[in-house]
Design a protein around this motif. Structure first.
Motif, PDB file in Angstrom:
ATOM      1  N   ASP A 283       0.820  -1.216   0.000  1.00  0.00           N
ATOM      2  CA  ASP A 283       0.000   0.000   0.000  1.00  0.00           C
ATOM      3  C   ASP A 283       0.856   1.269   0.000  1.00  0.00           C
ATOM      4  OD1 ASP A 283       0.968  -0.425   2.551  1.00  0.00           O
ATOM      5  OD2 ASP A 283      -0.835   0.293   3.554  1.00  0.00           O
ATOM      6  N   GLN A 284       2.159   1.121  -0.235  1.00  0.00           N
ATOM      7  CA  GLN A 284       3.066   2.264  -0.255  1.00  0.00           C
ATOM      8  C   GLN A 284       3.913   2.248  -1.520  1.00  0.00           C
ATOM      9  OE1 GLN A 284       5.258   2.007   3.487  1.00  0.00           O
ATOM     10  NE2 GLN A 284       3.796   3.440   4.374  1.00  0.00           N
ATOM     11  N   TRP A 285       4.754   3.274  -1.659  1.00  0.00           N
ATOM     12  CA  TRP A 285       5.700   3.364  -2.773  1.00  0.00           C
ATOM     13  C   TRP A 285       7.106   3.269  -2.211  1.00  0.00           C
ATOM     14  CZ3 TRP A 285       4.326   3.302  -7.785  1.00  0.00           C
ATOM     15  CH2 TRP A 285       2.981   3.507  -8.065  1.00  0.00           C
ATOM     16  N   GLY A 286       7.925   2.405  -2.810  1.00  0.00           N
ATOM     17  CA  GLY A 286       9.287   2.199  -2.335  1.00  0.00           C
ATOM     18  C   GLY A 286      10.316   2.709  -3.315  1.00  0.00           C
ATOM     19  N   VAL A 287      11.478   3.051  -2.773  1.00  0.00           N
ATOM     20  CA  VAL A 287      12.642   3.393  -3.586  1.00  0.00           C
ATOM     21  C   VAL A 287      13.622   2.252  -3.413  1.00  0.00           C
ATOM     22  CG1 VAL A 287      14.531   5.022  -3.933  1.00  0.00           C
ATOM     23  CG2 VAL A 287      12.271   5.863  -3.276  1.00  0.00           C
ATOM     24  N   LYS A 288      13.975   1.628  -4.538  1.00  0.00           N
ATOM     25  CA  LYS A 288      14.809   0.435  -4.503  1.00  0.00           C
ATOM     26  C   LYS A 288      16.006   0.631  -5.424  1.00  0.00           C
ATOM     27  CE  LYS A 288      12.578  -3.482  -4.541  1.00  0.00           C
ATOM     28  NZ  LYS A 288      11.870  -4.709  -4.963  1.00  0.00           N
ATOM     29  N   GLY A 289      17.207   0.449  -4.894  1.00  0.00           N
ATOM     30  CA  GLY A 289      18.408   0.492  -5.724  1.00  0.00           C
ATOM     31  C   GLY A 289      18.415  -0.686  -6.676  1.00  0.00           C
ATOM     32  N   GLU A 290      18.873  -0.455  -7.901  1.00  0.00           N
ATOM     33  CA  GLU A 290      18.882  -1.517  -8.907  1.00  0.00           C
ATOM     34  C   GLU A 290      19.635  -2.738  -8.395  1.00  0.00           C
ATOM     35  OE1 GLU A 290      20.462  -1.736 -13.396  1.00  0.00           O
ATOM     36  OE2 GLU A 290      18.933  -0.234 -12.959  1.00  0.00           O
TER      37      GLU A 290
ATOM     38  N   ASN B 216      18.789  -4.536  -5.839  1.00  0.00           N
ATOM     39  CA  ASN B 216      18.467  -4.792  -4.431  1.00  0.00           C
ATOM     40  C   ASN B 216      17.140  -5.535  -4.319  1.00  0.00           C
ATOM     41  OD1 ASN B 216      20.728  -3.289  -3.939  1.00  0.00           O
ATOM     42  ND2 ASN B 216      19.691  -1.589  -2.943  1.00  0.00           N
ATOM     43  N   SER B 217      17.022  -6.384  -3.313  1.00  0.00           N
ATOM     44  CA  SER B 217      15.780  -7.126  -3.125  1.00  0.00           C
ATOM     45  C   SER B 217      14.785  -6.366  -2.252  1.00  0.00           C
ATOM     46  CB  SER B 217      16.067  -8.500  -2.519  1.00  0.00           C
ATOM     47  OG  SER B 217      16.704  -8.358  -1.274  1.00  0.00           O
ATOM     48  N   LYS B 218      15.278  -5.433  -1.437  1.00  0.00           N
ATOM     49  CA  LYS B 218      14.406  -4.672  -0.540  1.00  0.00           C
ATOM     50  C   LYS B 218      14.499  -3.185  -0.848  1.00  0.00           C
ATOM     51  CE  LYS B 218      14.624  -7.883   3.310  1.00  0.00           C
ATOM     52  NZ  LYS B 218      14.880  -8.045   4.734  1.00  0.00           N
ATOM     53  N   SER B 219      13.420  -2.484  -0.534  1.00  0.00           N
ATOM     54  CA  SER B 219      13.392  -1.034  -0.712  1.00  0.00           C
ATOM     55  C   SER B 219      14.304  -0.357   0.299  1.00  0.00           C
ATOM     56  CB  SER B 219      11.974  -0.499  -0.531  1.00  0.00           C
ATOM     57  OG  SER B 219      11.129  -0.965  -1.548  1.00  0.00           O
ATOM     58  N   THR B 220      14.921   0.730  -0.138  1.00  0.00           N
ATOM     59  CA  THR B 220      15.737   1.549   0.758  1.00  0.00           C
ATOM     60  C   THR B 220      14.832   2.251   1.760  1.00  0.00           C
ATOM     61  OG1 THR B 220      17.301   1.918  -1.033  1.00  0.00           O
ATOM     62  CG2 THR B 220      17.416   3.434   0.828  1.00  0.00           C
ATOM     63  N   LYS B 221      13.694   2.756   1.247  1.00  0.00           N
ATOM     64  CA  LYS B 221      12.742   3.474   2.083  1.00  0.00           C
ATOM     65  C   LYS B 221      11.382   3.442   1.408  1.00  0.00           C
ATOM     66  CE  LYS B 221      12.510   7.720   4.754  1.00  0.00           C
ATOM     67  NZ  LYS B 221      13.158   8.984   5.086  1.00  0.00           N
ATOM     68  N   ASN B 222      10.300   3.449   2.215  1.00  0.00           N
ATOM     69  CA  ASN B 222       8.932   3.451   1.697  1.00  0.00           C
ATOM     70  C   ASN B 222       8.241   4.769   2.030  1.00  0.00           C
ATOM     71  OD1 ASN B 222       8.754   0.798   0.542  1.00  0.00           O
ATOM     72  ND2 ASN B 222       8.809   0.021   2.633  1.00  0.00           N
ATOM     73  N   PHE B 223       7.291   5.156   1.171  1.00  0.00           N
ATOM     74  CA  PHE B 223       6.576   6.418   1.319  1.00  0.00           C
ATOM     75  C   PHE B 223       5.093   6.204   1.053  1.00  0.00           C
ATOM     76  CE2 PHE B 223      10.897   7.330   0.172  1.00  0.00           C
ATOM     77  CZ  PHE B 223      11.237   8.402   0.985  1.00  0.00           C
ATOM     78  N   PRO B 224       4.239   7.071   1.618  1.00  0.00           N
ATOM     79  CA  PRO B 224       2.794   6.929   1.384  1.00  0.00           C
ATOM     80  C   PRO B 224       2.385   7.329  -0.038  1.00  0.00           C
ATOM     81  CG  PRO B 224       3.218   8.801   2.828  1.00  0.00           C
ATOM     82  CD  PRO B 224       4.531   8.091   2.614  1.00  0.00           C
TER      83      PRO B 224
END
Length: 76
Positions: free
Chosen positions: A12-19, A21-29
């Motif tokens: 239910d959020q938007w993530g920023v993921k480094g190319e 990477n398996s996990k998002s660096t940080k999530n945002f609403p």
């Protein structure tokens, strides 16, 4: 040149993921907040922001590095 930063839908959020990477660096609403964060990282790393839509398909990208073929658009 650093890793490209992908803005992706994450539950239910938007993530920023480094190319790569398996996990998002940080999530945002909101996608807008995620894009702003991704731009900051991309500018520091001289890389690209790749923006994905809700369906996961790439809908836009912006380069903040040494692009040998810079776009001629002026949308950003």
């Amino acid at each position: 040149m650093g890793k490209n930063q992908h803005v992706v839908k994450n539950s239910d959020q938007w993530g920023v993921k480094g190319e790569g990477n398996s996990k998002s660096t940080k999530n945002f609403p909101t996608q807008k907040d995620a894009i702003e964060f991704a731009k900051t990282i991309a500018k520091n790393q001289k890389s690209e922001v790749v923006i994905h839509g809700r369906d996961g398909k790439i809908r836009d990208s912006d380069s903040y590095g040494n692009d040998p073929n810079p776009p001629k658009d002026t949308k950003h």
